[in-house]
Design a protein around this motif. Structure first.
Motif: not given
Lengths: 160, 715
Positions: A72-81, A83-95
């Protein structure tokens, strides 16, 4: 105990682990693959800290035997961004400053990611409903709701 | 099984900064020193003695400038503190303090927290002391560093300190158009020598009107690592060859291990089993193997159990064991003369902190040197504790506290570190030990249960003439009444708690304020006066009056309290502790069928002097209110015969998204006053405000936490 070889895709990479197939997925991620971004808050499926995406659906990695992730395919938090560009969800939590100790944060963010795959343009209330199984012991829920508002607003700007 | 060294810890945008916090994680000590630069700097290899210790009780443990502030050859500033970050915002606030006095942006300051071999002992991170004690200590040291750099620059320029301007790490003399950056000055040998000077006791700090960094909403400096999942919490630290540990727990409180057979556990592949007196545990290549080994150990363990009390009888138990007995009310004359005498008892059960990251530690031995990474609020306390436990010199112990997954006063202890160290020594390899949620609920210390007796007298005009307040078992925080109550005595009386008890966000102030503020409403009712007016008639303290009046006004108290609606009630409460002031108004609804209480709206006003970081303070106040809803409405540890009956999140319900009321928060800024901490006191008003609202809605006074109406089924 019989060991089995589990082959799966984790964060876009093919991984192979020979281990007891009964081990919780979260322990294989954290102990064998060094992916410690996925947290263990309770081990009983009550806090959401271990949330990952399994084939694009949210799964509690503490309640998921690694055998279920075989092929199967697993995505963890480490795979969301990207590279150095945050995923918009991560950006939203940070902002929105939607974190205090940050221990629940990866699970919350993956919970939102799963909700978006489920429904691409959810309301903030729908996102909140998705997170009811997630605990923030710092009780930073108001800020997390701000982040959900921001995520919902972002999705509304996307033309499907 | 981990074999790869891994760099973890707090990160900043500079990747090499990881090495600062966890320099042993794949980064040599030499590179740590090199990174910091030459001259001014401590040598890590020389051990912890070089980090100055000066008691630290006051929250500022550095004597020389260099013990607090380092200047790298590149001009980079590194600031050291023994405080920890667990979500309360110390990292941002201390970075702001340093940046303010050094005339830098926050991003130009690297903050190293709680590595006992390099930082000064700033005491335990507790009691809301970081803001009033450690922030000033950091500001003093940084102001001293700035002055030294200004003096050195002025000597070079041949000008007076009053003629230069310091901005963005640069000292400029406008008339001669000469500048010197901190980096320029770092090259000079005399700079290193200057930094060895003591921090002057009297040094001028930047006045509040001139703040550029303090007073602003600086976000968590390592927030990016937290949203990316790359920050290594204590439970995430990975070391080469590391094993996972588990500890054999007794079946009940006070049980003693009479025998255990290690053989079955040890026969499992890769497992190390240890028994040392009462301690027995295992370490294994995976957590699953460790659980299997622990189960094998448990089947062979024989215990001697002792009779233990149960939660159903706890208040009688504590009362019977009150140390020195329960003294009688001495105010006999007031009692005799009173128009009305009221006497009530309030009860508060044991609750758990339940930090989302349970106790966790990694321990590693190199010969007689012990290094641990752990989540504790008391890094130096546990540094000393580890030295004692393993009979090591303090120089041979190093405690590192990566930013960890919350504490709330529940992590003053370092059990996991000692347990991991015992297992690691036996295994000859690093061991990671993380408590399970059930262990955290059962074996971590609890917020104490309390029985609180209050007796007070009113005269014919409805004025308080005497006040007698006894807290049995839970503590003396905020035990004194802030009201003018005539003859007044308030006391804490210790008892013999059957459970291990300790601090919790604002200690016993929550229990004491719950009882006092509930009773104030009962007195107001007896006097036939509105609860707000009754309080104001007995309240002189201007800061407490100010928050109470502001909260009542924002909430619309006067209109709301008289406009009665079925199943809806409003209540208010106020209090002061740790130099800060809070008042809350709550609106509750009561389900007519189930009698369940729902908190619909909370209006809270909080004042803690000058505000160092408004966004962080607001987050702390929100957090206190929502966290406080848990013990107010649902949380209580239930136990019988020494066993916990609800040691899981399924059975011990903490606040969730659906419990969030509408929040109206207001921070009263008092820039004219010194800043007090704000992470604790805002919790003390919520439970009594709810109890008072429930009484307003139903006429039923609930005198215990969690607040439940008699008809309602237990949660």
């Amino acid at each position: 105990m019989m060991e089995a070889t589990i082959q799966f895709t984790v964060n876009g990479q093919r991984r192979s682990v020979t281990t007891d197939p009964a081990r919780p997925l979260v322990e294989v991620l954290r102990e064998d693959l060094q992916l410690t971004g996925t947290k263990v808050g309770c081990g009983e499926g009550q806090c959401g800290s271990c949330t990952v995406l399994l084939n694009g659906r949210t799964a509690l990695a503490c309640q998921t035997p690694v055998a279920q992730a075989d092929r199967q395919t697993v995505l963890t938090i480490e795979g969301l961004a990207a590279g150095a560009t945050l995923h918009p969800i991560q950006e939203a939590f940070l902002a929105q400053g939607a974190l205090q100790c940050g221990y629940c944060t990866p699970g919350m963010i993956m919970g939102v990611a799963g909700a978006l795959l489920d429904k691409p343009q959810p309301t903030a209330a729908e996102l909140r409903a998705h997170l009811e199984g997630h605990l923030c012991r710092c009780c930073g829920y108001p800020r997390i709701l701000d982040a959900l508002e921001r995520v919902a607003e972002l999705t509304r700007r996307i033309t499907p | 099984m981990t074999t790869e060294p891994r760099t973890g810890g707090h990160s900043t945008p500079d990747p090499t900064a990881d090495a600062l916090v966890l320099p042993d994680c794949g980064i040599s000590r030499r590179s740590f020193v090199q990174w910091l630069g030459a001259g001014l700097l401590i040598s890590v290899g020389a051990g912890p003695a070089l980090a100055q210790r000066s008691g630290g009780r006051g929250g500022g443990g550095a004597r020389s400038v260099s013990a607090r502030v380092h200047l790298g050859q590149d001009g980079r500033i590194t600031v050291l503190s023994g405080k920890v970050e667990m979500g309360q915002g110390a990292r941002a606030e201390l970075s702001q303090a340093a940046a303010e006095e050094l005339r830098l942006a926050v991003g130009q300051v690297t903050m190293i927290l709680a590595d006992t071999s390099v930082v000064p002992d700033d005491g335990t991170t507790a009691g809301s002391r970081t803001t009033p004690a450690t922030v000033p200590a950091v500001r003093q040291a940084c102001a001293a560093a700035r002055q030294l750099l200004v003096e050195l620059a002025c000597r070079r320029f041949g000008v007076q300190p009053g003629e230069v301007v310091v901005r963005d790490g640069q000292i400029a003399h406008a008339a001669s158009q000469r500048t010197a950056t901190y980096a320029d000055l770092a090259q000079a040998g005399e700079t290193a020598k200057a930094f060895e000077r003591a921090i002057p006791a009297e040094i001028e700090l930047t006045p509040v009107q001139a703040w550029r960094v303090l007073g602003t909403s600086v976000p968590r400096p390592n927030g990016r690592d937290l949203v990316m999942g790359t920050h290594a919490f204590p439970s995430d630290v990975r070391r080469p060859g590391m094993l996972y540990g588990k500890v054999l727990r007794p079946p009940s409180y006070g049980a003693r291990l009479s025998s255990v057979d290690l053989a079955v556990a040890q026969a499992l592949p890769g497992v190390v089993a240890v028994r040392d007196g009462e301690f027995a545990g295992v370490a294994a290549p995976t957590s699953l193997r460790a659980r299997e080994a622990l189960a094998a150990l448990a089947t062979t363990a024989r215990w001697e159990e002792l009779p233990q009390p149960s939660s159903s009888e706890i208040y009688d138990y504590l009362r019977q064991r009150a140390q020195g007995g329960v003294p009688a009310n001495p105010f006999t004359a007031e009692l005799a003369a009173a128009q009305q005498v009221l006497r009530q008892t309030y009860r508060v059960p044991y609750v758990q902190h339940a930090p989302l990251e349970p106790r966790a530690a990694v321990a590693e031995w190199e010969g007689d040197r012990l290094t641990v990474w752990t989540g504790t609020q008391s890094p130096f306390g546990y540094h000393r504790e580890l030295a004692r436990a393993f009979q090591l010199s303090e120089d041979n112990v190093r405690v590192m506290v990566p930013d960890f997954g919350s504490g709330f006063g529940g992590k003053h202890s370092g059990e996991a570190a000692i347990e991991a160290a015992r297992l690691a020594r036996a295994a000859g390899r690093p061991v990671s030990l993380t408590w399970t949620r059930a262990e955290e609920f059962t074996w971590a210390y609890f917020r104490p249960a309390a029985a609180i007796d209050i007796e007070a007298t009113l005269d014919a005009t409805g004025r308080l003439t005497s006040w007698y307040f006894l807290n049995l078992n839970s503590g003396g925080a905020a035990v004194d009444t802030p009201y003018r109550a005539g003859a007044a005595r308030s006391r804490f009386i210790a008892s013999n708690s059957p459970l291990r008890q300790g601090s919790y966000r604002t200690l016993a102030a929550t229990a004491n304020n719950f009882a006092r503020e509930s009773f104030m409403d009962e007195l107001a009712l007896a006097a036939g006066v509105d609860p707000l007016d009754f309080r104001l008639a007995h309240l002189e303290h201007p800061r407490l009056r100010a928050v109470l009046e502001a909260a009542a006004q924002r909430f619309g108290w006067r209109e709301r309290v008289t406009a009665r609606q079925p199943s809806l009630g409003v209540g208010l409460a106020c209090g002061t502790e740790k130099g800060s002031y809070v008042a809350a108004c709550a609106e509750v609804t009561i389900d007519s069928v189930t009698q369940q209480i729902a908190v619909r709206r909370v209006c809270e006003v909080f004042e803690c002097g000058a505000i160092l970081n408004p966004a962080n303070l607001r987050a702390q106040v929100q957090s206190c209110i929502v966290m406080g809803l848990g013990p107010a409405l649902r949380e209580e540890m239930r136990f019988a015969h020494g066993k916990m009956l609800n040691a899981s999140f399924a059975q011990y319900r903490v606040p969730r998204f659906s419990d969030l009321p509408e929040l109206d928060l207001h921070l009263l800024a008092r820039p004219d006053l010194p800043a007090a901490g704000g992470g604790e006191t805002p919790i003390i008003a919520i439970a009594p405000a709810i109890a008072n609202a429930v009484a307003h809605a139903t006429g039923t006074r609930v005198r215990q936490m969690p607040i439940r109406l008699p008809e309602a089924p237990t949660a």
